[in-house]
Design a protein around this motif. Structure first.
Motif, PDB file in Angstrom:
ATOM      1  N   SER C 244     -14.125  22.078 -62.920  1.00 17.77           N
ATOM      2  CA  SER C 244     -14.921  21.036 -62.214  1.00 17.77           C
ATOM      3  C   SER C 244     -13.602  20.937 -61.517  1.00 17.77           C
ATOM      4  CB  SER C 244     -15.200  20.109 -63.286  1.00 17.77           C
ATOM      5  OG  SER C 244     -13.297  19.213 -63.906  1.00 17.77           O
ATOM      6  N   PHE C 246     -12.528  17.917 -58.209  1.00 19.35           N
ATOM      7  CA  PHE C 246     -13.176  16.391 -58.123  1.00 19.35           C
ATOM      8  C   PHE C 246     -13.090  15.682 -57.165  1.00 19.35           C
ATOM      9  CE2 PHE C 246     -13.019  15.812 -62.635  1.00 19.35           C
ATOM     10  CZ  PHE C 246     -12.408  16.948 -63.283  1.00 19.35           C
ATOM     11  N   MET C 278     -17.718  14.055 -59.960  1.00 19.46           N
ATOM     12  CA  MET C 278     -17.498  15.941 -60.623  1.00 19.46           C
ATOM     13  C   MET C 278     -17.945  16.533 -60.503  1.00 19.46           C
ATOM     14  SD  MET C 278     -17.234  16.848 -64.513  1.00 19.46           S
ATOM     15  CE  MET C 278     -18.634  16.678 -64.773  1.00 19.46           C
TER      16      MET C 278
END
Lengths: 294, 274, 361
Positions: C244, C246, C278
């Motif tokens: 992921s 951010f 995210m």
């Protein structure tokens, strides 16, 4: 939740009990050592401060400084210990090095020549040297027939004999830790040194030797400490002419029943030993020394 | 044949020829290490009353003298008894202590370990006169009990070190597994751990035996009367007059020691050993 | 041995705390494991997951807390009386016994009669597909086989709870993947409550009913694999599971904006002081045509990696953040990909626009 905190007390108790039980496993051993070693030696410490008249006095310690014979005994002990240690290093290191370069099978065979004397009784070895070094003993006979010297040399009941005997006894104590340290040296390091341009001699002194010093130090320390307190071999091979501290302690008790003097000597010897060990522990893990011989 | 001399002997390409001095030196050293011990053996078969080597005449009179002498026999029996008992006492106490120290999380372990090692580090003379002093007070001077106790504390450090090192290379998770399967700690130790460190235990036992059998100084002080040890008598004999009987005793001792050593090698080799 | 274990027990842990000096290995941990559930404790090394497992097994005594198996309080019970099966990371098989000796050990401890022992050993070995291996010696076994013996040993006495401490980490990848499925099948067959410890998030996602993500001695989130992946509740979980990136976003009343541009989302918005968006690489697409229903971001392509079945592209946002996107490669895809330095428009469906609590945990 309230119940969780009740368990905090119980859990703490359980933990303490378990710790106690585990530690308790070593309590018989600890008890034995305390009763037979620590407490009596501690008591001796007090006895050392009791003079010939049964009163408190420092005379036992003063004697060591004032009377020349006592002082000489300490010097002798130190001299012999240092010499013996040095000789062990000079003789033992090359042998250890030689064995470390051999393939394991052959090295193990050679190790037998080190381990056999190591396990043979101290008395037997001392006796053997007594016989060998006599005026009409093997060493003199062969030396004369080889033409090394003409007259039989006195090699027992003096410093020479004592040193020879002690070195022979102490050699395995030096060889085993040094050998073990040498075996752990990564061979690739020497290849790297060669590759970087070091001559074989240079590679040895700048790479191999420094890496072997922990084992060497451990072994030398063990030898030195053992020599300081050594009794049997100097007593037999020294023939009463070479007197070390341990022998004086024994004679003080056996002949003069002078517990004060003996204890004082013992305390000093112990202090010296502890001091030497303490210095070494700054540089070494003491458990390694103890394990070095096996 | 001498081409071998030109072959390299080390990573740094030093040849065997250049190292010849080392080989000679090592050979001589090894010879000097072993010879004195072995010399005693042929000497013990010499007929002469004077220590001589090589013996001019061969005879077993010194062995006969040894076996027929009540003093020597008593001393031998005492030494064997003491050594055997030391082995029986020191090994369990030491192994259990080693386990306790190994499994313990208390900070005192280091102190306890050092304490138990001290008999090895303190000059034997001191241990001897300390024990003598204590035994006079306790009334166990010249007894077998006293001898065994003193020899036990000498043997304990060896047991601790040998067993301790075996425990260090042992996977304690197996004990955890055993306990998760339903075994209380002591059962897990007996059925799982002990069988796997048995080589160390056997070695410790043999070392304890030898430590006691060989011991001179402490025996000098606290053995005697009804319980003199072999070493004590030998030492006195050495100091007073050179009795060739000692050669025969020495030979027997060498044989006993060698047997012990072989046993230790046979039982002391685990699969993990080199 | 019955085919499935009757009466699997639930585990109730409350307020478990364990400190070593100043370090909180476990910080007031409470956990409910449902009866018959496969629950994984997932976390990096040092997170406390193994410590918690050891507390469940009884080998680590916490400073405080309560632990119930079913209705019984077990926190002060000795490990050998807890009747839980345990599989260790390095198998911990007894080398001085045969396979049958190992597997039969717990039965002998429970004084099961001899003929029954042999029966049950063979049954257990068959369950792990090692039928007939009883007489083998431990050092003759491969890693995978050792693993199965350890498993058989831990289930032969029909425990109602099974604990596993990273049992597959010593195996090579292919074997590990296969064993994961086998363990899952075994669990479905036997039905006992299982607590599994691992640091491999992919393993956790594959095998578990629920996963507890652990860090710094605390449970970060307890949810199903899908719940953790789709809606993580904090940055740590979002970062630990899957890949992921951010992006910081701002909240203005009801609106969430990135770089001033409002975001459309169909996901629940957490009630937190700071929020982040995210982005999962496989959910970000290269925009083909502009639509009002999709969130769009402008970026510059900075790196392109061809991975055979997929491509991985890195794009730099105006504020410098680099995000990654992954897409499948079909015919013509490669030709249509932008070059490095090109301006690209990235699209994100409202259904994939996940906002989470932005605090550092």
């Amino acid at each position: 939740m309230a119940s969780a905190f009740i368990y905090a007390d119980g859990l703490r108790r359980d933990e303490r009990l378990e710790r106690l039980k585990l530690f308790g496993l070593s309590s018989p051993a600890i008890l034995l050592v305390l009763v037979i070693l620590v407490i009596p030696v501690g008591w001796l410490f007090f006895v050392s401060f009791i003079g010939a008249d049964g009163q408190f006095s420092m005379e036992n310690y003063e004697r060591m400084i004032t009377r020349k014979s006592y002082f000489r005994i300490f010097i002798t002990t130190f001299k012999i210990s240092l010499f013996a240690t040095a000789l062990c290093i000079l003789i033992g290191y090359p042998l250890a090095y030689f064995m470390s370069q051999l393939p394991n099978r052959i090295a193990n065979l050679c190790m037998i020549t080190v381990l056999l004397p190591f396990w043979t009784s101290l008395l037997v070895r001392t006796y053997a040297w007594l016989v060998l070094l006599q005026k009409r003993g093997l060493v003199n006979d062969w030396a004369i027939s080889l033409g090394l010297w003409d007259e039989p040399i006195k090699m027992v009941h003096n410093m020479t004999g004592t040193l020879i005997g002690m070195v022979h006894i102490m050699l395995p104590f030096l060889i085993l830790p040094v050998y073990s340290a040498m075996k752990q040296i990564d061979r690739d390091l020497l290849k790297a040194a060669s590759n970087l341009g070091a001559s074989p001699r240079r590679a040895f002194w700048t790479v191999f030797f420094p890496l072997s010093t922990p084992g060497l130090f451990a072994g030398a320390l063990m030898v030195f400490v053992l020599c300081l307190g050594f009794f049997v071999t100097p007593a037999v091979l020294g023939g009463g002419k070479v007197i070390m501290v341990s022998m004086k302690i024994v004679s003080n008790i056996e002949l003069f029943v002078n517990w004060g003097a003996a204890s004082a000597l013992g305390v000093v010897l112990l202090t010296l030993t502890v001091f030497v060990l303490w210095i070494a522990s700054r540089f070494l893990n003491l458990e390694n020394i103890a394990g070095g011989g096996h | 044949m001498f081409g071998w001399l030109r072959k390299p002997a080390s990573e740094t390409q030093v040849t065997h020829g250049q190292r010849l001095w080392l080989y000679v030196f090592a050979a001589i050293t090894m010879l000097l290490l072993v010879t004195p011990t072995l010399i005693v053996i042929p000497m013990s078969f010499s007929e002469s009353q004077y220590l001589e080597f090589p013996p001019k005449n061969w005879s077993t009179r010194w062995y006969e003298h040894y076996f027929s002498s009540p003093e020597w026999m008593l001393a031998t029996v005492t030494s064997l008894k003491a050594a055997f008992l030391t082995m029986l006492v020191a090994t369990p106490i030491g192994v259990v202590a080693a386990y306790g120290l190994h499994a313990s999380k208390v900070k005192f372990i280091r102190i306890a370990f050092v304490l138990l090692i001290t008999p090895m580090m303190v000059p034997v003379v001191l241990v001897a006169i300390g024990a003598f002093y204590a035994y006079v007070k306790l009334g166990i001077l010249y007894t077998l009990t006293g001898l065994v106790l003193a020899h036990t504390i000498l043997a304990l450090p060896l047991v601790l070190i040998v067993t301790g090192s075996a425990l260090k290379s042992y996977d304690m998770n197996q004990e955890l597994a055993a306990r998760s399967l339903g075994a209380p700690r002591w059962k897990a130790f007996l059925t799982i751990t002990l069988p796997q460190i048995r080589f160390a235990v056997v070695t410790s036992a043999l070392l304890s035996f030898l430590t006691s059998f060989d011991e001179v100084v402490i025996a000098m002080f606290i053995s005697g009367g009804d319980n003199p040890t072999l070493t004590r008598n030998m030492f006195n004999a050495l100091r007073d007059q050179i009795d060739p009987t000692i050669a025969s005793i020495s030979t027997i001792m060498i044989v006993v020691t060698s047997i012990m050593m072989v046993l230790a090698q046979v039982f002391g080799r685990s699969k993990a050993d080199k | 041995m019955t085919d499935s274990i009757q009466g699997a027990l639930p585990i109730t842990a409350r307020n478990i705390t364990k400190t070593y000096g100043k370090v909180h290995a476990l910080d007031d941990v409470s956990l409910d494991v449902k009866s018959g559930e496969f629950l994984t404790l997932l976390g990096p090394s040092g997170s406390g997951k193994t410590t918690l497992l050891m507390v469940l097994a009884g080998f680590t005594r916490p400073d405080q807390g309560s632990l119930k198996f079913g209705d019984q309080e077990m926190i002060r019970t000795a490990p050998h009386l807890r009747d839980v099966g345990m599989v260790f990371q390095n198998y911990a098989l007894f080398p001085h016994m045969t396979v049958a000796g190992n597997v039969g050990y717990p039965l002998r401890l429970r004084n099961v009669p001899m003929p029954e022992i042999s029966q049950r050993i063979e049954k257990a070995l068959e369950t792990v597909q090692l039928g007939g291996y009883g007489t083998r010696k431990i050092d003759q076994l491969s890693g995978g086989q050792k693993q199965r013996v350890a498993l058989a040993r831990s289930i032969v006495f029909e425990p109602r709870i099974l604990l596993m401490d990273e049992p597959l980490s010593a195996l090579d990848k292919k074997l590990r993947d296969r064993m994961q499925i086998e363990l899952r099948h075994l669990h479905e067959k036997l039905g006992m409550t299982t607590v599994y410890v691992t640091h491999d998030q992919r393993e956790a996602l594959t095998m578990s009913d629920r996963i507890a993500v652990v860090n710094h001695g605390r449970i970060m989130q307890l949810a199903t694999p899908q719940g953790l992946y789709e809606q993580p509740t904090n940055r740590f979980v979002a970062d630990f599971i899957g890949d992921s990136t951010f992006l910081s976003v701002e909240r203005h009343g009801d609106q969430i904006t990135y770089n001033g541009v409002p975001l459309k989302t169909s996901r629940p918005v957490p009630d937190a002081a700071s929020l982040v968006l995210m982005l999962r690489p496989e959910r970000v697409r290269l925009a083909t045509k502009t639509t009002k229903t999709v969130n769009e971001f402008q970026a510059t392509a900075s790196e392109l990696v061809y991975q055979g079945d997929s491509y991985l592209m890195y794009a730099t946002m105006p504020d410098g953040t680099e995000i990654s996107l992954r897409g499948a490669i079909r015919q013509g895809t490669v030709a249509a990909l932008p070059k490095i330095g090109d301006h690209v428009t990235l699209a994100l469906e409202p259904g994939d626009t996940v906002l989470i609590d932005g605090r550092d945990v």
